[in-house]
Design a protein around this motif. Structure first.
Motif, mmCIF file in Angstrom:
data_model
loop_
_atom_site.group_PDB
_atom_site.id
_atom_site.type_symbol
_atom_site.label_atom_id
_atom_site.label_comp_id
_atom_site.label_asym_id
_atom_site.label_seq_id
_atom_site.Cartn_x
_atom_site.Cartn_y
_atom_site.Cartn_z
ATOM 1 N N ASP A 1 12.683 13.928 -16.896
ATOM 2 C CA ASP A 1 13.725 12.902 -17.007
ATOM 3 C C ASP A 1 14.178 12.432 -15.628
ATOM 4 O O ASP A 1 14.444 11.241 -15.432
ATOM 5 N N GLU A 2 14.263 13.364 -14.669
ATOM 6 C CA GLU A 2 14.668 12.992 -13.305
ATOM 7 C C GLU A 2 13.587 12.149 -12.604
ATOM 8 O O GLU A 2 13.903 11.316 -11.760
ATOM 9 N N LEU A 3 12.311 12.366 -12.962
ATOM 10 C CA LEU A 3 11.207 11.624 -12.338
ATOM 11 C C LEU A 3 10.991 10.246 -12.986
ATOM 12 O O LEU A 3 10.461 9.341 -12.355
ATOM 13 N N ARG A 4 11.397 10.095 -14.255
ATOM 14 C CA ARG A 4 11.105 8.866 -14.999
ATOM 15 C C ARG A 4 11.706 7.626 -14.337
ATOM 16 O O ARG A 4 11.030 6.628 -14.105
ATOM 17 N N GLN A 5 13.000 7.677 -13.996
ATOM 18 C CA GLN A 5 13.640 6.492 -13.406
ATOM 19 C C GLN A 5 13.048 6.143 -12.030
ATOM 20 O O GLN A 5 12.704 4.981 -11.793
ATOM 21 N N PRO A 6 12.882 7.105 -11.101
ATOM 22 C CA PRO A 6 12.263 6.760 -9.828
ATOM 23 C C PRO A 6 10.837 6.228 -10.003
ATOM 24 O O PRO A 6 10.392 5.341 -9.265
ATOM 25 N N THR A 7 10.093 6.756 -11.016
ATOM 26 C CA THR A 7 8.733 6.268 -11.272
ATOM 27 C C THR A 7 8.776 4.814 -11.738
ATOM 28 O O THR A 7 7.976 3.975 -11.282
ATOM 29 N N LEU A 8 9.716 4.515 -12.657
ATOM 30 C CA LEU A 8 9.860 3.137 -13.136
ATOM 31 C C LEU A 8 10.280 2.203 -11.995
ATOM 32 O O LEU A 8 9.771 1.081 -11.877
ATOM 33 N N ILE A 9 11.198 2.679 -11.168
ATOM 34 C CA ILE A 9 11.647 1.865 -10.023
ATOM 35 C C ILE A 9 10.480 1.637 -9.058
ATOM 36 O O ILE A 9 10.266 0.519 -8.573
ATOM 37 N N ALA A 10 9.701 2.700 -8.785
ATOM 38 C CA ALA A 10 8.543 2.567 -7.886
ATOM 39 C C ALA A 10 7.526 1.585 -8.471
ATOM 40 O O ALA A 10 6.953 0.759 -7.756
ATOM 41 N N GLY A 11 7.292 1.639 -9.803
ATOM 42 C CA GLY A 11 6.381 0.699 -10.450
ATOM 43 C C GLY A 11 6.896 -0.736 -10.349
ATOM 44 O O GLY A 11 6.119 -1.673 -10.094
ATOM 45 N N ALA A 12 8.221 -0.900 -10.550
ATOM 46 C CA ALA A 12 8.804 -2.235 -10.432
ATOM 47 C C ALA A 12 8.708 -2.734 -8.989
ATOM 48 O O ALA A 12 8.446 -3.920 -8.747
ATOM 49 N N HIS A 13 8.888 -1.815 -8.042
ATOM 50 C CA HIS A 13 8.770 -2.167 -6.626
ATOM 51 C C HIS A 13 7.343 -2.628 -6.317
ATOM 52 O O HIS A 13 7.134 -3.641 -5.627
ATOM 53 N N VAL A 14 6.349 -1.897 -6.842
ATOM 54 C CA VAL A 14 4.946 -2.267 -6.643
ATOM 55 C C VAL A 14 4.696 -3.648 -7.256
ATOM 56 O O VAL A 14 4.079 -4.518 -6.639
ATOM 57 N N ALA A 15 5.202 -3.852 -8.498
ATOM 58 C CA ALA A 15 5.002 -5.147 -9.171
ATOM 59 C C ALA A 15 5.639 -6.280 -8.363
ATOM 60 O O ALA A 15 5.051 -7.363 -8.218
ATOM 61 N N ALA B 1 0.840 -1.207 0.000
ATOM 62 C CA ALA B 1 0.000 0.000 0.000
ATOM 63 C C ALA B 1 0.871 1.251 0.000
ATOM 64 O O ALA B 1 0.594 2.214 -0.736
ATOM 65 N N GLU B 2 1.936 1.245 0.805
ATOM 66 C CA GLU B 2 2.849 2.401 0.852
ATOM 67 C C GLU B 2 3.546 2.585 -0.496
ATOM 68 O O GLU B 2 3.644 3.707 -1.007
ATOM 69 N N ALA B 3 4.016 1.500 -1.108
ATOM 70 C CA ALA B 3 4.701 1.575 -2.403
ATOM 71 C C ALA B 3 3.737 2.058 -3.487
ATOM 72 O O ALA B 3 4.128 2.816 -4.379
ATOM 73 N N GLN B 4 2.471 1.622 -3.415
ATOM 74 C CA GLN B 4 1.479 2.072 -4.406
ATOM 75 C C GLN B 4 1.225 3.576 -4.276
ATOM 76 O O GLN B 4 1.107 4.274 -5.288
ATOM 77 N N ARG B 5 1.171 4.057 -3.037
ATOM 78 C CA ARG B 5 0.977 5.505 -2.830
ATOM 79 C C ARG B 5 2.172 6.279 -3.410
ATOM 80 O O ARG B 5 2.000 7.288 -4.097
ATOM 81 N N LEU C 1 4.579 9.605 -7.729
ATOM 82 C CA LEU C 1 5.608 9.832 -8.742
ATOM 83 C C LEU C 1 5.011 9.883 -10.152
ATOM 84 O O LEU C 1 5.404 10.719 -10.977
ATOM 85 N N ARG C 2 4.057 8.973 -10.438
ATOM 86 C CA ARG C 2 3.414 8.989 -11.764
ATOM 87 C C ARG C 2 2.666 10.304 -11.990
ATOM 88 O O ARG C 2 2.685 10.864 -13.086
ATOM 89 N N GLU C 3 2.002 10.774 -10.921
ATOM 90 C CA GLU C 3 1.278 12.056 -11.053
ATOM 91 C C GLU C 3 2.252 13.199 -11.303
ATOM 92 O O GLU C 3 2.004 14.069 -12.153
ATOM 93 N N GLN C 4 3.381 13.201 -10.557
ATOM 94 C CA GLN C 4 4.383 14.252 -10.763
ATOM 95 C C GLN C 4 4.941 14.197 -12.186
ATOM 96 O O GLN C 4 5.091 15.226 -12.859
ATOM 97 N N LEU C 5 5.240 12.974 -12.667
ATOM 98 C CA LEU C 5 5.772 12.813 -14.026
ATOM 99 C C LEU C 5 4.719 13.250 -15.048
ATOM 100 O O LEU C 5 5.047 13.933 -16.024
ATOM 101 N N ALA C 6 3.479 12.887 -14.830
ATOM 102 C CA ALA C 6 2.413 13.274 -15.761
ATOM 103 C C ALA C 6 2.271 14.789 -15.810
ATOM 104 O O ALA C 6 2.107 15.374 -16.898
ATOM 105 N N HIS C 7 2.351 15.458 -14.633
ATOM 106 C CA HIS C 7 2.261 16.934 -14.610
ATOM 107 C C HIS C 7 3.453 17.545 -15.346
ATOM 108 O O HIS C 7 3.271 18.503 -16.123
#
Length: 191
Positions: free
Chosen positions: A51-65, A11-15, A20-26
């Motif tokens: 570009d700085e948000l993309r890698q942490p977003t991908l890592i967070a998504g992989a962490h959630v997965a 739940a914490e990782a999903q939040r 991060l996805r919202e920040q990247l989308a903005h």
């Protein structure tokens, strides 16, 4: 003190991933607006932010997965353990039922053998009674003949007196009762 559970971590990782996805989308949305407005300085700054948000977003998504996979694996393990416990309980219950049924069968077989032994003894006793009744009838007939002979010899009855009829009450009784007739004809029950 126990740490957070796998579900709590998920739940914490999903939040975090959602944030991060919202920040990247903005950032990407603002970048598109800046490019449309031909504000290249803002666009360059926003591209750098995206570009700085993309890698942490991908890592967070992989962490959630990974956490989802862990939760699924943990659930599969729990289900497998529950099935194994149910199967073990089913087998143990089946074993108990088998043992109980086998014990009841053995007890019933012993009881049946006891009843058959009683039946054989009762049959033997009944045959003895039938035989004793026939024997008594024969003794009564013999005594009747002896009485007839004695009466003639004593002069009580004439010499040409017809011999008496033999008693046949037992034989007539048995002949008119099919089961007793069968008992007279069957010496022993099968073993």
């Amino acid at each position: 003190m126990a740490g957070p559970t796998l579900n709590e971590r998920l739940a914490e990782a999903q939040r975090e991933a959602t944030g991060l996805r919202e920040q990247l989308a903005h950032a990407e949305s603002d970048l598109a607006v800046a490019l449309e407005d031909q504000d290249y300085a803002a666009a360059e700054r926003l591209k750098k932010t995206a570009d700085e948000l993309r890698q942490p977003t991908l890592i967070a998504g992989a962490h959630v997965a990974a956490l989802i996979a862990g939760v699924q694996e943990l659930e599969a393990h729990r289900v497998a353990e529950q099935r194994a416990a149910q199967e073990r309980e089913r087998r143990e219950q089946g074993q108990r039922q088998l043992e109980e049924a086998t014990a009841r069968e053995a007890a019933a077989m012993d009881e049946m053998d006891e009843h058959l032994a009683q039946l054989r003894a009762a049959y033997g006793a009944l045959r003895q009674i039938v035989g004793d009744a026939i024997g008594a009838q024969e003794r009564a007939g013999q005594a009747r003949i002896e009485a007839h002979t004695a009466g003639i010899n004593a002069g009580i009855w004439p010499q040409d007196m017809a011999p008496p009829a033999m008693p046949n009450r037992a034989t007539a009784y048995f002949d008119s009762t099919p089961i007793l007739l069968q008992i007279m004809r069957t010496p022993d029950l099968p073993s």
